[in-house]
Design an enzyme around this catalytic site. Structure first.
Site, PDB file in Angstrom:
ATOM      1  N   CYS A  55      -5.605   8.049   9.531  1.00 57.21           N
ATOM      2  CA  CYS A  55      -5.911   7.552  10.781  1.00 57.21           C
ATOM      3  C   CYS A  55      -5.784   8.779  11.701  1.00 57.21           C
ATOM      4  O   CYS A  55      -4.474   9.240  11.773  1.00 57.21           O
ATOM      5  CB  CYS A  55      -5.258   6.801  10.498  1.00 57.21           C
ATOM      6  SG  CYS A  55      -5.308   4.929   9.811  1.00 57.21           S
ATOM      7  N   ASP A  68       4.512   1.191  12.048  1.00 55.02           N
ATOM      8  CA  ASP A  68       2.802   0.174  11.495  1.00 55.02           C
ATOM      9  C   ASP A  68       2.635  -0.976  12.564  1.00 55.02           C
ATOM     10  O   ASP A  68       1.773  -1.152  12.092  1.00 55.02           O
ATOM     11  CB  ASP A  68       2.602   0.392  10.206  1.00 55.02           C
ATOM     12  CG  ASP A  68       2.879   1.239   9.360  1.00 55.02           C
ATOM     13  OD1 ASP A  68       2.225   2.714  10.105  1.00 55.02           O
ATOM     14  OD2 ASP A  68       2.628   2.148   8.155  1.00 55.02           O
ATOM     15  N   ARG A 122      -8.889  -0.608   4.359  1.00 61.05           N
ATOM     16  CA  ARG A 122      -8.386   0.657   3.990  1.00 61.05           C
ATOM     17  C   ARG A 122      -6.282   0.031   3.143  1.00 61.05           C
ATOM     18  O   ARG A 122      -5.439   0.324   2.100  1.00 61.05           O
ATOM     19  CB  ARG A 122      -7.652   1.305   4.690  1.00 61.05           C
ATOM     20  CG  ARG A 122      -8.622   2.419   5.123  1.00 61.05           C
ATOM     21  CD  ARG A 122      -8.417   3.884   5.966  1.00 61.05           C
ATOM     22  NE  ARG A 122      -7.405   4.677   5.257  1.00 61.05           N
ATOM     23  CZ  ARG A 122      -6.583   5.320   5.952  1.00 61.05           C
ATOM     24  NH1 ARG A 122      -6.977   6.106   6.493  1.00 61.05           N
ATOM     25  NH2 ARG A 122      -5.936   6.066   5.468  1.00 61.05           N
ATOM     26  N   LYS A 164       1.030  -1.288   0.104  1.00 59.54           N
ATOM     27  CA  LYS A 164      -0.503  -0.528  -0.098  1.00 59.54           C
ATOM     28  C   LYS A 164       0.630   0.948  -0.032  1.00 59.54           C
ATOM     29  O   LYS A 164       0.537   2.051  -1.090  1.00 59.54           O
ATOM     30  CB  LYS A 164      -0.896   0.089   1.333  1.00 59.54           C
ATOM     31  CG  LYS A 164      -1.748   1.278   1.424  1.00 59.54           C
ATOM     32  CD  LYS A 164      -2.553   1.209   2.361  1.00 59.54           C
ATOM     33  CE  LYS A 164      -1.655   1.560   4.002  1.00 59.54           C
ATOM     34  NZ  LYS A 164      -1.350   3.061   3.718  1.00 59.54           N
ATOM     35  N   ASN A 165       1.771   1.361   0.956  1.00 61.13           N
ATOM     36  CA  ASN A 165       2.248   2.693   1.114  1.00 61.13           C
ATOM     37  C   ASN A 165       4.030   2.744   0.304  1.00 61.13           C
ATOM     38  O   ASN A 165       4.452   3.789  -0.463  1.00 61.13           O
ATOM     39  CB  ASN A 165       3.377   2.732   2.061  1.00 61.13           C
ATOM     40  CG  ASN A 165       2.379   3.010   3.806  1.00 61.13           C
ATOM     41  OD1 ASN A 165       1.101   2.674   3.422  1.00 61.13           O
ATOM     42  ND2 ASN A 165       2.686   2.460   4.635  1.00 61.13           N
ATOM     43  N   ARG A 203       0.223  14.447  13.375  1.00 60.04           N
ATOM     44  CA  ARG A 203       0.209  13.979  11.470  1.00 60.04           C
ATOM     45  C   ARG A 203       0.352  15.729  11.025  1.00 60.04           C
ATOM     46  O   ARG A 203      -0.552  15.856  10.095  1.00 60.04           O
ATOM     47  CB  ARG A 203      -0.546  12.935  11.288  1.00 60.04           C
ATOM     48  CG  ARG A 203       0.034  11.398  11.016  1.00 60.04           C
ATOM     49  CD  ARG A 203      -1.087  11.098  10.876  1.00 60.04           C
ATOM     50  NE  ARG A 203      -0.323  10.357   9.979  1.00 60.04           N
ATOM     51  CZ  ARG A 203      -0.401   8.882   9.495  1.00 60.04           C
ATOM     52  NH1 ARG A 203      -1.813   8.685   9.345  1.00 60.04           N
ATOM     53  NH2 ARG A 203       0.155   8.760   8.499  1.00 60.04           N
TER      54      ARG A 203
HETATM   55  C1  UD1 Z   1       4.179   7.129   5.914  1.00 58.57           C
HETATM   56  C2  UD1 Z   1       2.919   4.981   6.189  1.00 58.57           C
HETATM   57  C3  UD1 Z   1       2.829   4.810   7.612  1.00 58.57           C
HETATM   58  C4  UD1 Z   1       3.912   5.294   8.272  1.00 58.57           C
HETATM   59  C5  UD1 Z   1       4.743   6.379   8.104  1.00 58.57           C
HETATM   60  C6  UD1 Z   1       6.173   6.146   9.688  1.00 58.57           C
HETATM   61  C7  UD1 Z   1       2.558   6.406   3.679  1.00 58.57           C
HETATM   62  C8  UD1 Z   1       1.445   6.173   3.220  1.00 58.57           C
HETATM   63  N1  UD1 Z   1       2.142   5.660   5.079  1.00 58.57           N
HETATM   64  O1  UD1 Z   1       3.297   8.098   6.692  1.00 58.57           O
HETATM   65  O2  UD1 Z   1       1.536   3.724   6.956  1.00 58.57           O
HETATM   66  O3  UD1 Z   1       3.313   4.390   9.789  1.00 58.57           O
HETATM   67  O4  UD1 Z   1       4.968   6.388   7.609  1.00 58.57           O
HETATM   68  O5  UD1 Z   1       6.761   4.906   9.106  1.00 58.57           O
HETATM   69  O6  UD1 Z   1       3.554   5.640   3.474  1.00 58.57           O
HETATM   70  N2  UD1 Z   1       5.518  14.703  10.984  1.00 58.57           N
HETATM   71  C9  UD1 Z   1       5.098  15.674  11.159  1.00 58.57           C
HETATM   72  N3  UD1 Z   1       5.081  16.828  10.049  1.00 58.57           N
HETATM   73  C10 UD1 Z   1       5.292  16.566   8.671  1.00 58.57           C
HETATM   74  C11 UD1 Z   1       5.190  15.382   8.148  1.00 58.57           C
HETATM   75  C12 UD1 Z   1       5.343  13.998   9.800  1.00 58.57           C
HETATM   76  O7  UD1 Z   1       6.128  16.202  12.602  1.00 58.57           O
HETATM   77  O8  UD1 Z   1       5.254  18.085   7.894  1.00 58.57           O
HETATM   78  C13 UD1 Z   1       5.275  13.667  12.456  1.00 58.57           C
HETATM   79  C14 UD1 Z   1       4.169  13.199  12.573  1.00 58.57           C
HETATM   80  O9  UD1 Z   1       2.992  13.256  12.556  1.00 58.57           O
HETATM   81  C15 UD1 Z   1       4.970  11.165  12.364  1.00 58.57           C
HETATM   82  C16 UD1 Z   1       6.147  11.417  12.265  1.00 58.57           C
HETATM   83  O10 UD1 Z   1       6.324  12.768  11.733  1.00 58.57           O
HETATM   84  O11 UD1 Z   1       4.638  11.616  14.446  1.00 58.57           O
HETATM   85  C17 UD1 Z   1       6.528  10.196  10.972  1.00 58.57           C
HETATM   86  O12 UD1 Z   1       5.165  10.936  10.183  1.00 58.57           O
HETATM   87  P1  UD1 Z   1       5.991   9.996   8.359  1.00 58.57           P
HETATM   88  O13 UD1 Z   1       7.154   9.753   8.530  1.00 58.57           O
HETATM   89  O14 UD1 Z   1       5.985  12.124   7.797  1.00 58.57           O
HETATM   90  O15 UD1 Z   1       4.641   9.542   8.450  1.00 58.57           O
HETATM   91  P2  UD1 Z   1       3.715   9.327   7.247  1.00 58.57           P
HETATM   92  O16 UD1 Z   1       4.297   9.575   5.631  1.00 58.57           O
HETATM   93  O17 UD1 Z   1       2.714  10.442   7.004  1.00 58.57           O
END
Ligand code: UD1
Length: 422
Positions: free
Chosen positions: A116, A304, A396, A22-23, A121
């Site tokens: 989720c 995850d 999902r 998925k990711n 986030r």
């Molecule tokens: C992706 C994955 C998700 C996984 C996560 C961490 C997809 C579609 N989803 O989510 O399944 O759990 O990586 O491996 O690929 N953060 C900030 N600011 C930002 C972006 C992130 O503070 O602009 C924080 C988030 O709140 C979180 C952490 O960084 O605490 C990790 O987030 P991130 O690595 O960005 O995860 P996703 O890309 O949302």
């Protein structure tokens, strides 16, 4: 709203074929909007997140066709640079169209993404990365606008290796003249897959899977055929299910090198694992506690997989500790596991799990995708018939989970709310 009815304590056995990740498929679909001509994508799972991304592609003007697990995308006529709120709120990864559409059309506009509820986030790191590339970003309290007309390549330093921000920065910089460097990039295997896809289409990206990624701008991307990598979280889900139900299973179409931290944790729990190039087998064993597991960005233990390993540890002998260091709110599922008789104490970002001998059936609510899969795992090893509500979350990220589980001997059915009351 659909539910699962699960009668537990059945021994499972057989082979599970793991589908596409998925990711990986979600960012690759966003990247497909940047390619004029046909993109043929194999190994695309039928998940609601994938289908919702296809709705965005159709909305912006792409042609989309599904033939089994193959998707054919034609973005020749992509013209819109706006994604409506009704699609944005469905999933977090919709924000990747910010980078992709700005790259393709020179600008983009969209509301904040949904997804989720596992923490705050924010998207500040995504916006910082694009601003570092001279994009002009504005936010009016409702929508983010990105104007890429004056953008140019540069060095970006990410304060945290965010997966999504790394992907957005890659998508945004593919067409920028000169060299862009993403420093402290996320190293997840799905980022490597996105870069492999883009490179096959003619992009010039190096360093993916390391913490510095370099992108030499190219003028255009060409049509291509590509096979999406296997889903490592689904693989770990089935291993945790096998561990918790004391079953022997074989997983096919997996790349175990992408989930070594999770395999180590399972081995430390006493699981007997047999690894070969494209398969992993697990044999029944007595589970013991792990002293401590902490989630971290890849190659650390995947956040995850945290709820999944917890659902196996609830029946392991001894006291285990899990620390969640990626998201702030990822133990919501623990309250539901307690309804099965699990002994879990959550203090801030730490869960202390005391193994119990038996679990009994419960009526529980999914609060998020992986937490939902953890509830299924618990129900499969609990005595009696459980009901798992709100399984839209599970859809999902798992393709017809009940069919895959029935095929290996589980007693699980998808039922509607009305049927549950009968
Ligand atoms: C992706 C994955 C998700 C996984 C996560 C961490 C997809 C579609 N989803 O989510 O399944 O759990 O990586 O491996 O690929 N953060 C900030 N600011 C930002 C972006 C992130 O503070 O602009 C924080 C988030 O709140 C979180 C952490 O960084 O605490 C990790 O987030 P991130 O690595 O960005 O995860 P996703 O890309 O949302």
């Amino acid at each position: 709203m659909a539910n699962f009815k699960v009668t537990g304590e059945r021994k499972l056995g057989g082979t599970v074929s793991i589908g596409g990740a998925k990711n990986a498929v979600l960012p690759i679909l966003a990247a497909s909007s940047m390619i004029s001509g046909e993109v043929i994508l194999h190994n695309c799972p039928l998940l609601s997140d994938v289908e919702n991304t296809l709705k965005i592609l159709k909305y912006i003007g792409a042609g989309v066709k599904r033939e089994g697990s193959t998707l054919i995308i034609n973005s020749n006529s992509v013209s819109k640079s706006y994604v409506p709120e009704k699609y944005m709120r469905l999933m977090r990864s919709s924000v990747l169209f910010l980078g992709a559409l700005s790259s393709r059309t020179g600008s983009s506009r969209m509301s904040l993404p949904g997804g989720c509820n596992i923490g705050l986030r924010p998207i500040d790191l995504h916006l910082k990365a694009l601003a570092d590339l001279s994009a002009v970003i504005s936010y009016d309290g409702k929508e983010v606008c990105c104007n890429a007309e004056k953008s140019r390549s540069a060095d970006i330093v990410l304060p945290y290796p965010s997966v999504g921000a790394t992907e957005n920065a890659i998508l945004f910089s593919v067409f920028l003249k000169g060299k862009t460097r993403i420093i402290n990039a996320a190293r997840e295997p799905e980022i490597y897959d996105l870069c492999s896809f883009l490179n096959k289409a003619g992009a010039r990206i190096s360093g993916a899977s390391g913490s510095v990624i370099e992108i030499e701008g190219v003028k255009k991307l060409r049509p291509l055929e590509y096979t999406v990598m296997p889903d490592r979280v689904t693989a770990v889900t089935f291993l945790c299910i096998a561990a918790s139900t004391k079953s022997a299973l074989e997983l096919k179409n997996v790349d175990y090198t992408c989930f070594k931290s999770e395999l180590c944790a399972l081995m430390n729990m006493g699981c007997k694992l047999y690894l070969s190039e494209k398969s992993v087998a697990i044999k029944p064993s007595k589970l013991k506690r792990v002293k401590s597991i902490a989630t971290n960005p890849y190659p650390g233990f995947s956040t995850d997989c945290q709820p999944l390993i917890a659902s196996a540890l609830i029946k392991a002998k001894g006291v285990s500790e899990i620390k969640e260091a990626v998201f702030e709110n990822r133990f919501e599922y623990a309250k539901e596991l307690i309804k099965f008789g699990a002994d879990i104490n959550v203090i801030n970002n730490k869960a202390v799990i005391k193994g119990v001998k038996r679990l009994s059936a419960a009526n529980v609510e999914c609060k998020d995708l992986r937490g939902g899969a953890a509830l299924v795992t618990a129900a499969l090893s609990a005595e009696g018939t459980s009901y798992i509500n709100n399984i839209d979350y599970i859809d999902r990220g798992y393709e017809r989970l009940e069919v895959q589980l029935s095929n290996i001997g589980a007693d699980i059915m998808r039922i509607k709310n009305e049927e549950k009351r009968k």
